[in-house]
Design a protein around this motif. Sequence first.
Motif, PDB file in Angstrom:
ATOM      1  N   ILE A 121      33.018  31.311  46.054  1.00 48.94           N
ATOM      2  CA  ILE A 121      31.915  32.042  45.544  1.00 48.94           C
ATOM      3  C   ILE A 121      32.459  33.182  44.747  1.00 48.94           C
ATOM      4  O   ILE A 121      33.478  34.081  45.578  1.00 48.94           O
ATOM      5  N   ARG A 122      32.271  33.619  43.705  1.00 46.11           N
ATOM      6  CA  ARG A 122      33.005  34.399  43.006  1.00 46.11           C
ATOM      7  C   ARG A 122      32.716  35.876  43.747  1.00 46.11           C
ATOM      8  O   ARG A 122      33.829  36.620  43.671  1.00 46.11           O
ATOM      9  N   THR A 123      31.780  36.206  44.022  1.00 52.87           N
ATOM     10  CA  THR A 123      31.537  37.436  44.878  1.00 52.87           C
ATOM     11  C   THR A 123      32.404  37.676  46.083  1.00 52.87           C
ATOM     12  O   THR A 123      32.979  38.506  46.256  1.00 52.87           O
ATOM     13  N   ASP A 124      32.645  36.598  46.490  1.00 55.32           N
ATOM     14  CA  ASP A 124      33.487  36.342  47.704  1.00 55.32           C
ATOM     15  C   ASP A 124      35.153  36.552  47.085  1.00 55.32           C
ATOM     16  O   ASP A 124      35.855  37.581  47.816  1.00 55.32           O
ATOM     17  N   ALA A 125      35.186  35.972  46.190  1.00 51.19           N
ATOM     18  CA  ALA A 125      36.708  36.121  45.477  1.00 51.19           C
ATOM     19  C   ALA A 125      36.789  37.562  45.117  1.00 51.19           C
ATOM     20  O   ALA A 125      38.012  38.096  45.321  1.00 51.19           O
ATOM     21  N   GLU A 126      36.103  38.233  44.539  1.00 53.93           N
ATOM     22  CA  GLU A 126      36.242  39.436  44.023  1.00 53.93           C
ATOM     23  C   GLU A 126      36.551  40.774  45.038  1.00 53.93           C
ATOM     24  O   GLU A 126      37.205  41.668  44.895  1.00 53.93           O
ATOM     25  N   LYS A 127      35.645  40.194  46.168  1.00 56.37           N
ATOM     26  CA  LYS A 127      35.755  40.961  47.302  1.00 56.37           C
ATOM     27  C   LYS A 127      37.306  41.065  47.881  1.00 56.37           C
ATOM     28  O   LYS A 127      37.987  42.199  48.079  1.00 56.37           O
ATOM     29  N   ALA A 128      37.678  39.888  47.877  1.00 58.99           N
ATOM     30  CA  ALA A 128      39.013  39.541  48.357  1.00 58.99           C
ATOM     31  C   ALA A 128      40.144  40.142  47.613  1.00 58.99           C
ATOM     32  O   ALA A 128      41.248  40.753  48.082  1.00 58.99           O
ATOM     33  N   LEU A 129      39.947  40.214  46.103  1.00 52.57           N
ATOM     34  CA  LEU A 129      40.841  40.750  45.197  1.00 52.57           C
ATOM     35  C   LEU A 129      40.837  42.306  45.403  1.00 52.57           C
ATOM     36  O   LEU A 129      41.984  42.880  45.190  1.00 52.57           O
ATOM     37  N   ALA A 130      39.591  42.786  45.485  1.00 56.01           N
ATOM     38  CA  ALA A 130      39.576  44.465  45.676  1.00 56.01           C
ATOM     39  C   ALA A 130      40.370  44.835  46.907  1.00 56.01           C
ATOM     40  O   ALA A 130      40.824  45.944  46.907  1.00 56.01           O
ATOM     41  N   SER A 131      40.189  44.165  47.998  1.00 55.46           N
ATOM     42  CA  SER A 131      40.752  44.423  49.229  1.00 55.46           C
ATOM     43  C   SER A 131      42.116  44.035  49.384  1.00 55.46           C
ATOM     44  O   SER A 131      42.791  44.713  50.327  1.00 55.46           O
ATOM     45  N   GLY A 132      42.583  43.420  48.692  1.00 52.13           N
ATOM     46  CA  GLY A 132      44.076  42.767  49.026  1.00 52.13           C
ATOM     47  C   GLY A 132      45.060  43.455  48.049  1.00 52.13           C
ATOM     48  O   GLY A 132      46.146  43.897  48.189  1.00 52.13           O
ATOM     49  N   ALA A 169      42.538  29.451  49.279  1.00 48.39           N
ATOM     50  CA  ALA A 169      42.233  28.880  50.699  1.00 48.39           C
ATOM     51  C   ALA A 169      41.808  30.112  51.666  1.00 48.39           C
ATOM     52  O   ALA A 169      40.789  29.749  52.540  1.00 48.39           O
ATOM     53  N   GLU A 170      42.054  31.239  51.266  1.00 44.77           N
ATOM     54  CA  GLU A 170      41.387  32.407  52.045  1.00 44.77           C
ATOM     55  C   GLU A 170      40.090  32.719  52.056  1.00 44.77           C
ATOM     56  O   GLU A 170      39.482  33.248  52.952  1.00 44.77           O
ATOM     57  N   VAL A 171      39.490  32.363  50.828  1.00 42.60           N
ATOM     58  CA  VAL A 171      38.089  32.870  50.604  1.00 42.60           C
ATOM     59  C   VAL A 171      37.270  31.693  50.452  1.00 42.60           C
ATOM     60  O   VAL A 171      36.037  31.822  50.396  1.00 42.60           O
ATOM     61  N   ALA A 172      37.395  30.443  50.372  1.00 40.98           N
ATOM     62  CA  ALA A 172      36.653  29.110  50.082  1.00 40.98           C
ATOM     63  C   ALA A 172      35.655  29.138  51.308  1.00 40.98           C
ATOM     64  O   ALA A 172      35.999  29.141  52.558  1.00 40.98           O
TER      65      ALA A 172
END
Length: 147
Positions: free
Chosen positions: A136-147, A33-36
């Motif tokens: 989008i995968r790149t958005d998800a990866e960024k969120a995971l790295a910063s979360g 929900a946060e990165v969609a």
Amino acid sequence: MGFEAYDYEDGKRDWGSFGLPREGTLAQTPSAAEVARRDVPTCTLGDDLGEVSERVRNAGWDTCFVVTDERVVLGRLGRRALAGNEDGTVESVMSEGPSTVRPSIGIDALIQRMDERHLTTFPVTTPDGKLFGLVIRTDAEKALASG
């Protein structure tokens, strides 16, 4: 007092599945929900394929979701369908019933699912099938790295 109380155990799960704000320990983990991306293009079954293709490309996208008037997902137009020069309607070339996830899925689990299926995007829908957005995968990866 004249009322009945029910123990609805799935309340929190349902709440998150509709992409509503979360609290507590799970809220610290990024969810779909946060990165969609909520601005993903949509169209309907009877739309002219040429017009949809042009609109989607002009908006910088390479996918479009086929939805009802209530935004229930029926299918998806991918790169090949949008790049074709076919006349006709969206319905004639769409891929029916794309696999989706709920807004409450954790980004780590979603990335794992994307890895297993070799995907760079994943649609997100509510439990009643309405389009929530596209991860989008790149958005998800960024969120995971910063979360």
